[in-house]
Motif scaffolding. Structure first.
Motif, short mmCIF file in Angstrom:
data_model
loop_
_atom_site.label_atom_id
_atom_site.label_comp_id
_atom_site.label_asym_id
_atom_site.label_seq_id
_atom_site.Cartn_x
_atom_site.Cartn_y
_atom_site.Cartn_z
N ILE A 44 0.85 -1.20 0.00
CA ILE A 44 0.00 0.00 0.00
C ILE A 44 0.88 1.25 0.00
O ILE A 44 0.60 2.23 -0.70
CB ILE A 44 -0.94 0.00 1.22
CG1 ILE A 44 -2.05 -1.05 1.03
CG2 ILE A 44 -1.57 1.37 1.42
CD1 ILE A 44 -3.02 -0.74 -0.07
N GLY A 75 -4.44 5.41 5.41
CA GLY A 75 -4.32 5.93 4.06
C GLY A 75 -4.21 7.44 4.02
O GLY A 75 -4.17 8.11 5.06
N HIS A 96 -10.27 -6.38 7.18
CA HIS A 96 -9.32 -5.29 6.95
C HIS A 96 -10.04 -3.95 7.15
O HIS A 96 -11.22 -3.81 6.81
CB HIS A 96 -8.77 -5.32 5.53
CG HIS A 96 -7.64 -6.27 5.34
ND1 HIS A 96 -7.83 -7.60 5.10
CD2 HIS A 96 -6.29 -6.08 5.35
CE1 HIS A 96 -6.66 -8.20 4.96
NE2 HIS A 96 -5.71 -7.30 5.11
N GLN A 118 -9.26 0.18 6.15
CA GLN A 118 -8.40 1.07 5.37
C GLN A 118 -8.99 2.47 5.39
O GLN A 118 -10.10 2.68 4.91
CB GLN A 118 -8.26 0.57 3.93
CG GLN A 118 -7.51 1.51 3.00
CD GLN A 118 -6.03 1.56 3.30
OE1 GLN A 118 -5.35 0.55 3.28
NE2 GLN A 118 -5.52 2.76 3.58
#
Length: 441
Positions: free
Chosen positions: A177, A361, A390, A392
């Motif tokens: 990522i 992020g 997950h 994010q």
């Protein structure tokens, strides 16, 4: 079967749950044993442990796909990283190793042909079915193990979608990522990298050092007061180490609605990847009201969602014997011995129920190869767990992404709804708590 690449197309999948897809390929293999670069690098133990694990990142695009621009961007950015232009070689004469090779980006770009009727009828389901088909499609090991799949039709969240599939040996989720974000640019200013959140200030009562209080009692009482926290820490450490060792040797989560029964828990190639957007502001509100961390909030909400799902579907209200543990992978130091790590890795994942991850992020909208990004939804497949969770974050939202074995959890959309409802209930309670604190003050 695609005759040019020797790899099954989507239309060859023997299942009625997936859309028929076709992924034509015309390129020859990028490497053979008769000619390869002298630049070689041994596979590290972690890469060898991840033989069956793949990372899938679904990226929502704000505009239709401009394939030439995207292809040029991939060639200029991602393909320059060493493992993205290397292949794994295990020819028996040497140790497994990375070998550098020339990359033809066109070989790694796939534009599938889907059933147009199904796409028009339900584009979100068409996207979900396509991503679910990827675990059944093996990657070509004669090429670097990464692919970009482009689905150029609008869904409820995006104008188009890019699905990135990468073998886990190329890097872990955080590094991949990070590499993806390093290849992206700020949408507001394409000359700079995306803005990331500042490190947490680590303020508040839970982070304040304990002050040694003056004791009015005897010296023995003062000593006990001082040493007691260290004794508790030592005891908890012993218990954690004992449970870790027991998990590796024999301690296995019992069969539940989230876990396959049987002595050998195997990975099911049928996986569903679904996600939902939540408000990052709501998560921070809960964090501040509870005086905890964002990770605490996510773990608590996950527990609440799984509880809702379990008790609704099992009809049981007994929790005294219910055991459901999660693994949170963390890489703290380089591994020097494969035989020291293989059995531990396999037993730990096979004896637990859930894989959990949380990644941070950008705080602003970004562009990847000239295309604005609407959402980022990473996940994995290939492990034995029937459920992978997950989280994010991106701009002002946080995605909850579930990768589920749909034979074990057939009503996975309901489970995703449970996550949304659990966050809603926790937010309402946190709002009332914040109001109560303010009124008292």
């Amino acid at each position: 079967m695609d005759a040019s690449s020797g790899r099954p197309s989507g239309a060859a999948l023997k299942t009625t749950r997936l859309l028929p897809i076709r992924t034509p390929r015309s390129a020859v293999a990028e490497w053979t044993t008769t000619h390869y670069s002298a630049e070689e690098e041994l596979l590290n133990p972690t890469a060898r442990l991840m033989e069956a694990i793949y990372i899938v990142v679904t990226v929502g695009l704000g505009t239709p796909v401009n394939l030439p621009v995207f292809s040029a961007g991939i060639a200029a950015q991602l393909a320059r990283y060493p493992h993205f232009h290397s292949i794994q070689v295990t020819d028996g004469s040497k140790e497994p190793r990375w070998v550098r090779t020339a990359v033809n980006v066109d070989n790694h770009i796939i534009v599938p042909t889907l059933d147009p009727v199904a796409v028009v009828a339900n584009p979100d389901r068409a996207l979900e079915d396509y991503v679910a088909s990827l675990p059944a499609l093996p990657m070509d090991c004669s090429r670097p193990l990464w692919e970009f799949h482009f689905l150029d039709f609008p869904t409820s969240e995006a104008a188009a979608t890019a699905v990135i599939r990468v073998h886990h040996s190329l890097g872990d989720g955080m590094s991949l990522i990070t590499m993806l974000l390093a290849s992206a640019r700020s949408a507001a200013d394409p000359t700079r990298l995306p803005a990331m959140p500042k490190p947490p200030a680590r303020t508040g009562a839970i982070y304040e050092p304990r002050r040694r209080q003056q004791s009015s009692g005897s010296a023995l009482a003062a000593f006990v007061t001082w040493i007691w926290p260290y004794l508790v820490l030592a005891w908890n450490t012993i218990v954690d180490v004992a449970l870790f060792a027991a998990t590796i040797v024999f301690l296995r989560d019992p069969p539940t609605l989230f876990r396959r029964a049987g002595d050998h828990v195997m990975s099911n190639p049928h996986r569903r990847f679904v996600h939902r957007s939540l408000s990052l502001g709501d998560v921070k509100l809960i964090k501040n009201a509870m005086n905890c961390t964002i990770n605490d909030v996510l773990v608590g909400a996950t527990s609440a969602a799984l509880s809702r799902y379990y008790f609704r579907n099992s009809g049981s209200s007994k929790t005294n014997k219910l055991c459901l543990r999660s693994v949170l992978p963390v890489n703290t130091r380089p591994t020097t011995s494969l035989q020291a790590g293989t059995s531990i890795f396999q037993r730990m994942f096979a004896n637990t129920t859930i894989l959990f991850s949380n990644m941070v992020g950008p705080t602003e909208q970004i562009e990847l190869c000239g295309h604005p990004i609407v959402f980022i939804a990473p996940s994995v497949y290939g492990g034995p767990q029937a459920l992978v969770v997950h989280y994010q974050s991106y701009i002002s939202t946080i995605k909850v992404i579930l990768a589920v074995d749909d034979d074990v959890i057939p009503d996975y959309t309901q489970l995703l709804d449970d996550f949304t409802e659990s966050f809603g209930h926790i937010k309402d309670a946190a709002s009332k708590l914040s109001t109560s604190i303010i009124n008292r003050e």
